[in-house]
Scaffold this active site. Structure first.
Site, short mmCIF file in Angstrom:
data_model
loop_
_atom_site.label_atom_id
_atom_site.label_comp_id
_atom_site.label_asym_id
_atom_site.label_seq_id
_atom_site.Cartn_x
_atom_site.Cartn_y
_atom_site.Cartn_z
N GLY A 1 0.83 -1.19 0.00
CA GLY A 1 0.00 0.00 0.00
C GLY A 1 0.86 1.24 0.00
N GLY B 1 0.75 5.59 1.31
CA GLY B 1 0.07 6.69 1.97
C GLY B 1 0.84 7.98 1.77
N GLY B 2 0.47 9.00 2.53
CA GLY B 2 1.09 10.30 2.38
C GLY B 2 2.56 10.31 2.76
N PHE B 3 3.02 9.34 3.55
CA PHE B 3 4.40 9.36 4.02
C PHE B 3 5.26 8.30 3.34
CE2 PHE B 3 2.10 11.39 7.48
CZ PHE B 3 2.85 12.55 7.61
N GLY B 4 4.71 7.58 2.38
CA GLY B 4 5.52 6.61 1.68
C GLY B 4 4.81 5.30 1.46
N VAL C 1 4.59 0.96 1.52
CA VAL C 1 4.89 -0.17 2.40
C VAL C 1 5.03 -1.42 1.53
CG1 VAL C 1 4.14 -1.56 4.36
CG2 VAL C 1 3.60 0.88 4.28
N LYS D 1 8.35 0.06 5.55
CA LYS D 1 7.79 1.35 5.13
C LYS D 1 8.94 2.24 4.67
CE LYS D 1 5.83 4.25 8.11
NZ LYS D 1 4.78 4.90 8.93
N ASP E 1 -4.04 10.04 14.01
CA ASP E 1 -4.37 9.61 12.64
C ASP E 1 -5.03 8.24 12.66
OD1 ASP E 1 -4.58 10.10 9.92
OD2 ASP E 1 -2.63 9.22 9.45
#
Length: 642
Positions: A357, A359-362, A364, A378, A475
């Site tokens: 997957g 997300g906003g931070f990188g 995985v 991650k 979050d």
């Protein structure tokens, strides 16, 4: 710790330490059955084991004390020269190492301590059995210290590296062949490079129970990683350790007695001659004033650019160095430092096929370590400073947290601006894959849904009230809830988490981060941070789980408003999937009621998480009526009703 799986796996942790005598290093073996906080029998067995191995006269001992499940296995090995010079110093080192291991890894049943004069390990695992497996484990832990220009003058770095490599290779060859007149002196050798300034000292040693082939493999593995540490650099010393073998060099004498091996210095590199420039025709003529001015102007521009670059570089480098130093203090013994090449191999160089997957931070990725152990890696994105800040935040928190409803951090990697976090691999991925799957291939049973809600609440309780730190996640959302093999929920992604100081119930922030739709109004509008913002997010999660509707907050609609409208009209059960196996309407209505209590506009009206768990587990307890939720928007049907 990976030792005990019976598979050859090389895990490397490299630590840069300040000048002076290197501090102790230790590894805490983390796992489901790795603690003994309330087990007095195990601790008594451990104390007896320490006494037994500390009194071993030969400087090497393995022992077993007690009976399963409180049986403890131990190993102690002193450096050969310490045993020869002063047997009591060996015993003192082993005794101190056991005591330090219990202190540094309090309540952990598997610990390895690397002291300068000895190494000890105790564990519930029969770790010596791995030596008889077809493949076995080598785990490298490296100390290193760069040369201070004011302390030691070293020759050209290439020549210095060649001398270091030569002495270490010779030590390995001689250690493997060394039989000695005692178990401690088997596979043990000291040496020095003669006719070299500064003189280089070294030693190599293997556990006596290794075969010569295993000893050679172990030391050769350490040499490979030690070379990665010192090649191209002038390092004052490097100490490379594993449970099974040790390899060290130093520019200061550190072992007792004369060196057992003398190695000649490698040939010095030829001097590099400075080319002589011969003036060509026309040389010596006066340069034009315009040319001089242009040259000066160009030099000023170049100097200005270099000054700006130097400022940015050193400012960032200072930030990186401070963060790395802080990380190393946090993680010594709490989680592993992975080498980038290990993670590249585990994830097939971060193949898209292994991507779990993003997300906003990188992104995985799923990875499989060389011992077959599955992990989730991650790979953070963003600037180096931003990545390090998030890395530091997540490691600082997760290194301290241990709870079955929190995803477990296993280690991290820093490499030339890249920052990566290594977690336990959670097989069933995230909650959103189940509750928003319209194909119903991943349909949950009712009791699974209920236990997921309860498990998330227990994880939040640990963060808010039961851990040594008071943590606000900030979050919480469905794709940050991972589901284990038994569908046990695990809260993940602590990159945005905030700590509350002791005695404080809230704080303020000027930087609003998180996911809209899950944000409490007082946080989204004013930056007010308290435990109640996690309660709000939890309430949204509960409503999503029960209705299987994703909260898509907008100016005209959100899930809480839709549920509230149906609640006030008495039709809310129509929003719940009643076809789930074992469905309980009574439990469903109670969970929706609790969810609405959690999303109320006034944070003071929202319950604490301990009250939420009480309400979830005490079905006969009467609940207060919920107030209208935050961000409430009336639908047409609601506004037209009397």
């Amino acid at each position: 710790m990976l030792a005990g799986y019976g598979i050859l796996a090389v895990v490397v942790a490299v630590l840069m330490l300040p000048s002076g005598t290197p501090a102790e290093m230790f590894e805490c073996e983390m796992g489901v059955t790795s603690t003994y906080q309330s087990n007095r029998t195990f601790e008594a067995n451990l104390n007896l084991l320490a006494a037994n191995v500390s009194s071993a006269p030969a400087g090497y001992a393995v022992a077993t004390v007690g009976a399963a499940p409180d049986q403890v296995y131990g190993l102690a090995l002193c450096r050969g020269d310490v045993v020869v010079a002063n047997a009591s110093a060996c015993r003192a080192c082993v005794a101190a190492a056991y005591a330090d291991g219990k202190r540094n890894c309090s309540g952990v049943s598997g610990v390895t301590m690397y002291e300068d004069a000895c190494v000890v390990r105790f564990s519930r695992q029969r770790f010596m059995d791995s030596l008889n497996a077809d493949q076995w484990n080598v785990e490298a832990m490296i100390w290193r210290q760069e040369v201070s220009p004011s302390s030691v003058k070293v020759p050209e770095v290439g020549w210095f590296n060649a001398a270091v490599t030569k002495i270490l290779a010779a030590l390995i060859n001689n250690a493997v062949a060394a039989t000695g007149n005692s178990s401690t002196m088997k596979y043990f050798v000291t040496g020095e490079v003669k006719d070299f300034d500064p003189k280089i000292y070294g030693f190599a040693q293997c556990v006596p129970e290794l075969t010569s082939k295993q000893c050679n493999e172990c030391l050769t593995t350490l040499l490979f990683y030690e070379k990665q540490a010192y090649l191209g650099k002038s390092l004052l010393w490097v100490r490379t350790n594993s449970v099974w073998c040790r390899l060290t060099y130093d520019l200061q004498p550190f072992y007792g007695g004369r060196a057992m091996l003398q190695v000649s210095a490698p040939p010095s590199p030829p001097a590099v001659e400075t080319p002589v420039l011969i003036p060509g025709p026309g040389a010596g003529k006066r340069k034009s004033v315009a040319g001089i001015v242009a040259g000066v102007a160009s030099s000023v521009v170049v100097l200005l650019i270099l000054s700006i670059f130097a400022y940015v570089f050193f400012r960032r480098r200072t930030k990186v160095t401070q963060t790395e130093h802080s990380l190393k203090k946090i993680t010594r013994g709490q989680c592993m430092i992975f080498d980038l090449s290990v993670l590249q191999q585990a994830t097939e160089n971060f193949s898209q096929n292994n991507k779990l997957g993003e997300g906003g931070f990188g992104a995985v990725y799923k990875g499989v370590l060389s011992d077959g152990h599955e992990v989730a890696v991650k790979k953070l994105v963003g600037t180096t400073e931003h990545g390090l800040d998030q890395l530091h935040n997540e490691i600082q928190l997760l290194a301290e947290l241990q709870h079955k409803n929190l995803v477990r951090l296993q280690g991290f990697c820093l490499h030339q601006g890249q920052t990566l976090l290594v977690y336990e691999y959670v097989k069933n991925r995230s909650l959103d894959n189940f509750i928003f799957d319209t194909s119903r291939e991943n349909a949950l049973k009712w009791d699974q849904q209920y236990n997921i809600i309860l498990g998330i609440a227990k994880g939040i309780l640990y963060l808010h009230e039961d851990s040594s730190l008071r943590i606000i996640h900030r979050d919480l959302k469905s794709n940050n809830i991972l589901l284990g093999d038994d569908m046990e929920p695990k809260i993940a992604d602590f990159g945005l988490a905030r700590l509350l100081a002791e005695g404080h119930t809230h704080t303020m922030t000027s930087r609003i981060v998180g996911t809209y739709g899950y944000m409490a109004p007082e946080y989204a509008l004013d930056g007010n941070v308290s435990t109640k913002i996690d309660i709000f997010s939890f309430g949204v999660l509960v409503l999503e789980i029960l209705t299987r509707i994703r909260n898509r907050h907008s100016d005209h609609h959100d899930l809480a408003s839709e549920v509230w409208n149906c609640w006030t009209k008495g039709t809310v059960t129509k929003m719940v999937d009643q076809s789930l196996d074992g469905f309980s309407e009574k439990q469903a209505l109670r969970c929706i009621h609790i969810g609405l209590l959690c999303v109320q506009s006034d944070p003071d009206d929202r319950p604490h998480i301990s009250s939420v768990i009480f309400m979830l587990t005490r079905e006969n307890t009467e609940l207060q009526p919920p107030a209208q939720p935050a961000f409430f928007f009336e639908t047409e049907s609601a506004s037209s009703s009397p």
